[in-house]
Scaffold this active site. Structure first.
Site, PDB file in Angstrom:
ATOM      1  N   SER A  86      -8.741  -0.613  -2.869  1.00 20.47           N
ATOM      2  CA  SER A  86      -9.085   0.281  -2.637  1.00 20.47           C
ATOM      3  C   SER A  86      -9.981   1.158  -3.322  1.00 20.47           C
ATOM      4  CB  SER A  86      -8.005   1.492  -2.579  1.00 20.47           C
ATOM      5  OG  SER A  86      -6.912   1.625  -2.234  1.00 20.47           O
ATOM      6  N   GLN A  95      -1.215   3.065  -5.561  1.00 22.24           N
ATOM      7  CA  GLN A  95      -2.134   3.379  -5.394  1.00 22.24           C
ATOM      8  C   GLN A  95      -3.357   3.939  -6.785  1.00 22.24           C
ATOM      9  OE1 GLN A  95      -1.670   7.626  -3.712  1.00 22.24           O
ATOM     10  NE2 GLN A  95      -2.434   7.358  -1.634  1.00 22.24           N
ATOM     11  N   ASP A 128      -4.241  -0.568  -6.936  1.00 20.04           N
ATOM     12  CA  ASP A 128      -4.546  -0.638  -5.431  1.00 20.04           C
ATOM     13  C   ASP A 128      -6.707  -1.084  -6.154  1.00 20.04           C
ATOM     14  OD1 ASP A 128      -6.068  -1.251  -2.768  1.00 20.04           O
ATOM     15  OD2 ASP A 128      -4.267  -0.016  -2.684  1.00 20.04           O
ATOM     16  N   ARG A 167       0.807  -1.285   0.402  1.00 20.14           N
ATOM     17  CA  ARG A 167      -0.138  -0.444  -0.227  1.00 20.14           C
ATOM     18  C   ARG A 167       0.665   1.294   0.188  1.00 20.14           C
ATOM     19  NH1 ARG A 167      -4.883  -2.351   1.484  1.00 20.14           N
ATOM     20  NH2 ARG A 167      -6.111  -0.400   0.615  1.00 20.14           N
ATOM     21  N   TYR A 223      -1.765  -1.100   7.262  1.00 21.67           N
ATOM     22  CA  TYR A 223      -2.988  -1.063   7.762  1.00 21.67           C
ATOM     23  C   TYR A 223      -3.155  -1.595   9.171  1.00 21.67           C
ATOM     24  CZ  TYR A 223      -3.304  -4.080   3.316  1.00 21.67           C
ATOM     25  OH  TYR A 223      -3.416  -4.290   2.118  1.00 21.67           O
TER      26      TYR A 223
HETATM   27  P1  NAD Z   1      -8.838  -2.670   6.031  1.00 22.66           P
HETATM   28  O1  NAD Z   1      -9.921  -3.559   4.655  1.00 22.66           O
HETATM   29  O2  NAD Z   1      -7.742  -4.162   5.844  1.00 22.66           O
HETATM   30  O3  NAD Z   1      -9.827  -2.484   7.333  1.00 22.66           O
HETATM   31  C1  NAD Z   1     -10.443  -1.985   7.292  1.00 22.66           C
HETATM   32  C2  NAD Z   1     -10.369  -0.282   9.135  1.00 22.66           C
HETATM   33  O4  NAD Z   1     -10.891  -1.254   9.387  1.00 22.66           O
HETATM   34  C3  NAD Z   1      -9.291   0.312   8.504  1.00 22.66           C
HETATM   35  O5  NAD Z   1      -8.491   1.761   8.768  1.00 22.66           O
HETATM   36  C4  NAD Z   1      -8.917  -0.483   9.997  1.00 22.66           C
HETATM   37  O6  NAD Z   1      -7.620   0.483  11.433  1.00 22.66           O
HETATM   38  C5  NAD Z   1      -9.650  -1.059  11.007  1.00 22.66           C
HETATM   39  N1  NAD Z   1      -9.314  -1.683  11.954  1.00 22.66           N
HETATM   40  C6  NAD Z   1      -9.100  -2.842  12.089  1.00 22.66           C
HETATM   41  N2  NAD Z   1      -8.949  -3.323  13.182  1.00 22.66           N
HETATM   42  C7  NAD Z   1      -9.800  -2.792  13.308  1.00 22.66           C
HETATM   43  C8  NAD Z   1     -10.331  -2.468  14.752  1.00 22.66           C
HETATM   44  N3  NAD Z   1     -10.265  -3.448  16.147  1.00 22.66           N
HETATM   45  N4  NAD Z   1     -11.506  -1.829  15.321  1.00 22.66           N
HETATM   46  C9  NAD Z   1     -11.747  -0.802  14.803  1.00 22.66           C
HETATM   47  N5  NAD Z   1     -11.460  -0.821  14.030  1.00 22.66           N
HETATM   48  C10 NAD Z   1     -10.494  -1.674  13.218  1.00 22.66           C
HETATM   49  O7  NAD Z   1      -8.044  -1.421   5.327  1.00 22.66           O
HETATM   50  P2  NAD Z   1      -8.012  -0.274   4.340  1.00 22.66           P
HETATM   51  O8  NAD Z   1      -9.398   0.385   3.856  1.00 22.66           O
HETATM   52  O9  NAD Z   1      -7.642  -1.254   3.057  1.00 22.66           O
HETATM   53  O10 NAD Z   1      -7.046   0.572   4.735  1.00 22.66           O
HETATM   54  C11 NAD Z   1      -5.870   0.433   5.540  1.00 22.66           C
HETATM   55  C12 NAD Z   1      -5.196   1.955   5.632  1.00 22.66           C
HETATM   56  O11 NAD Z   1      -3.870   1.060   4.337  1.00 22.66           O
HETATM   57  C13 NAD Z   1      -5.640   2.941   4.796  1.00 22.66           C
HETATM   58  O12 NAD Z   1      -6.552   3.569   5.629  1.00 22.66           O
HETATM   59  C14 NAD Z   1      -4.873   3.773   4.097  1.00 22.66           C
HETATM   60  O13 NAD Z   1      -3.204   4.245   5.441  1.00 22.66           O
HETATM   61  C15 NAD Z   1      -3.526   2.437   3.739  1.00 22.66           C
HETATM   62  N6  NAD Z   1      -3.659   2.789   2.196  1.00 22.66           N
HETATM   63  C16 NAD Z   1      -2.595   2.505   1.776  1.00 22.66           C
HETATM   64  C17 NAD Z   1      -2.810   3.126   0.107  1.00 22.66           C
HETATM   65  C18 NAD Z   1      -1.913   3.172  -0.907  1.00 22.66           C
HETATM   66  O14 NAD Z   1      -0.975   3.958  -0.284  1.00 22.66           O
HETATM   67  N7  NAD Z   1      -1.636   2.505  -2.271  1.00 22.66           N
HETATM   68  C19 NAD Z   1      -4.159   2.380  -0.418  1.00 22.66           C
HETATM   69  C20 NAD Z   1      -5.418   2.392   0.229  1.00 22.66           C
HETATM   70  C21 NAD Z   1      -4.823   1.881   1.865  1.00 22.66           C
END
Ligand code: NAD
Length: 368
Positions: free
Chosen positions: A127, A121, A124, A116, A222
């Site tokens: 996302s 991006q 991805d 990530r 994550y």
């Molecule tokens: P995900 O689908 O893995 O998880 C969803 C959300 O659940 C996350 O925000 C996580 O912190 C939260 N979570 C996990 N356990 C929890 C708990 N016990 N209680 C409450 N919340 C909890 O996450 P995602 O949508 O794939 O994205 C995760 C992060 O990855 C993003 O916010 C971002 O920082 C990063 N990201 C980076 C890129 C990139 O740069 N290419 C793209 C997408 C996301």
């Protein structure tokens, strides 16, 4: 080079590439073959693909003639040695498939394993599809919910705004907040990553902090697993919020692990009748005690919808964005002349390649 697009299994409505993307590949000198009927559920007919320059074939012809095979799910058709396959295969949960593909001599890229990072991006798929899931989760909840979302003051009386609780403010959660706010709901949010607090607040929602979350700063953005003590503290706070909530959207996931249980049966029993829970973490076990994947159940008048495939309920745009991600990834692994060119020094190539040269080459998958 020849790229082949396969039809997805019958439960799927999306396709890995729409005709508009085919035209772009043709411009690069890449021949495109597509299995007949592959795009129909995403509103793309065989004739649309033909007009864009693709050739319509059977699945077996696509597999035998293509150098690169594009798909979303594991293909139903037997694959052949030496082929490159690009899809979303959840290798950490499907290690035995990965072993068998390695033995078959396939080079498999799973786009859900891309790091990530900023450079990744545009490729991805997690996302692009999670964004749709967050949006559709709110619309689906609004459809089932027996009340309004927005506040109204009418001659016939006043309507209070719906109270929306979002557990997990990743890509899907943030889109769910934005969509819920657009519909006029009052939104509260939990996440273990304090870094999302500002984003949540900028969308007009309230962020509820729980002290003592495990440090996830080295987990590539994550979440990581939390201690039992934190989970207890968090459950107590969620219990306070959930009793007042009308709609709960749960999105919390931990890569490669079972989703954490955030909502217990007793919390659901404390909710008002007519309330709705949409659990988009259902494919990895769900965030509630009662979630059943791909089912809607009712408990004490509360609807609990287990659906991790909400992106498929919007197949046209989901395929368009998935295809854009695939095109950007193809640009990474092909030369300007349209030939396959794998740079093993590139962290995106290395991070998404699961099998190559008869072996599983991804460290996280060999260790799974
Ligand atoms: P995900 O689908 O893995 O998880 C969803 C959300 O659940 C996350 O925000 C996580 O912190 C939260 N979570 C996990 N356990 C929890 C708990 N016990 N209680 C409450 N919340 C909890 O996450 P995602 O949508 O794939 O994205 C995760 C992060 O990855 C993003 O916010 C971002 O920082 C990063 N990201 C980076 C890129 C990139 O740069 N290419 C793209 C997408 C996301």
């Amino acid at each position: 080079m020849i790229a082949g697009i396969l039809k997805e299994p019958s439960f799927e409505t999306r396709v890995s590439l729409l005709p508009e993307a085919v035209a772009a590949l043709r411009k690069k000198g890449i021949t495109v073959l597509i299995e007949s009927g592959a795009g129909v559920k995403a509103s793309a007919a065989d004739e649309d693909y033909e007009r864009a320059g693709a050739e319509i074939k059977t699945a077996a012809e696509v597999v035998s003639s293509s150098d690169i095979i594009l798909c979303i799910h594991k293909p139903a058709t037997a694959l052949l040695p030496g082929k490159v396959v690009i899809g979303v295969f959840q290798p950490l949960f499907n290690v035995s498939d990965m072993k068998s593909w390695a033995e078959q001599g396939l080079t498999v890229f799973s786009l859900d394993m891309l790091p990530r990072t900023t450079r990744a991006q545009s490729m991805d798929v997690l996302s692009s599809q999670a964004n749709i899931a967050g949006y559709k989760a709110v619309l689906h909840a609004a459809n089932i919910f027996p009340k309004y979302f927005p506040m109204f003051m009418t001659a016939a009386g006043s309507i209070a705004p719906a109270k929306l609780l979002i557990l997990g403010a990743g890509v899907a959660g943030l889109q769910a907040i934005a969509t819920g706010r657009r519909l006029g709901a009052v939104v509260e949010v939990f996440d273990t990553r304090p870094a999302v607090k500002e984003e949540v607040m900028s969308l007009g929602a309230k962020f509820i902090e729980v002290e003592g979350a495990a440090d996830a700063s080295k987990a590539g953005g994550y979440a990581v697993e939390q201690t039992e003590e934190f989970m207890q503290k968090q459950k107590q706070k969620i219990a306070d919020s959930i009793a007042k909530a009308d709609i709960v959207i749960t999105t919390a996931q931990i890569p490669g692990k079972k989703a954490p249980i955030l909502v217990t049966t007793s919390m659901i029993e404390a909710m008002k009748r007519g309330s709705v829970i949409i659990d988009i973490a259902s494919a990895t076990g769900g965030n509630t005690d009662l979630t059943k994947n791909n089912e809607t159940i009712f408990h004490n008048g509360v609807a609990i919808v287990g659906n991790s495939a909400l992106a498929s309920s919007m197949p046209s745009d989901a395929s368009k964005l998935y295809g854009k991600n695939v095109m950007n990834f193809m640009a990474l692994i092909t030369s300007k002349e349209g030939n396959l060119q794998l740079n093993w020094e590139d962290d995106l190539v290395k991070g998404s390649c699961i099998t190559h040269d008869g072996k599983i080459v991804h460290e996280r998958v060999t260790g799974a």
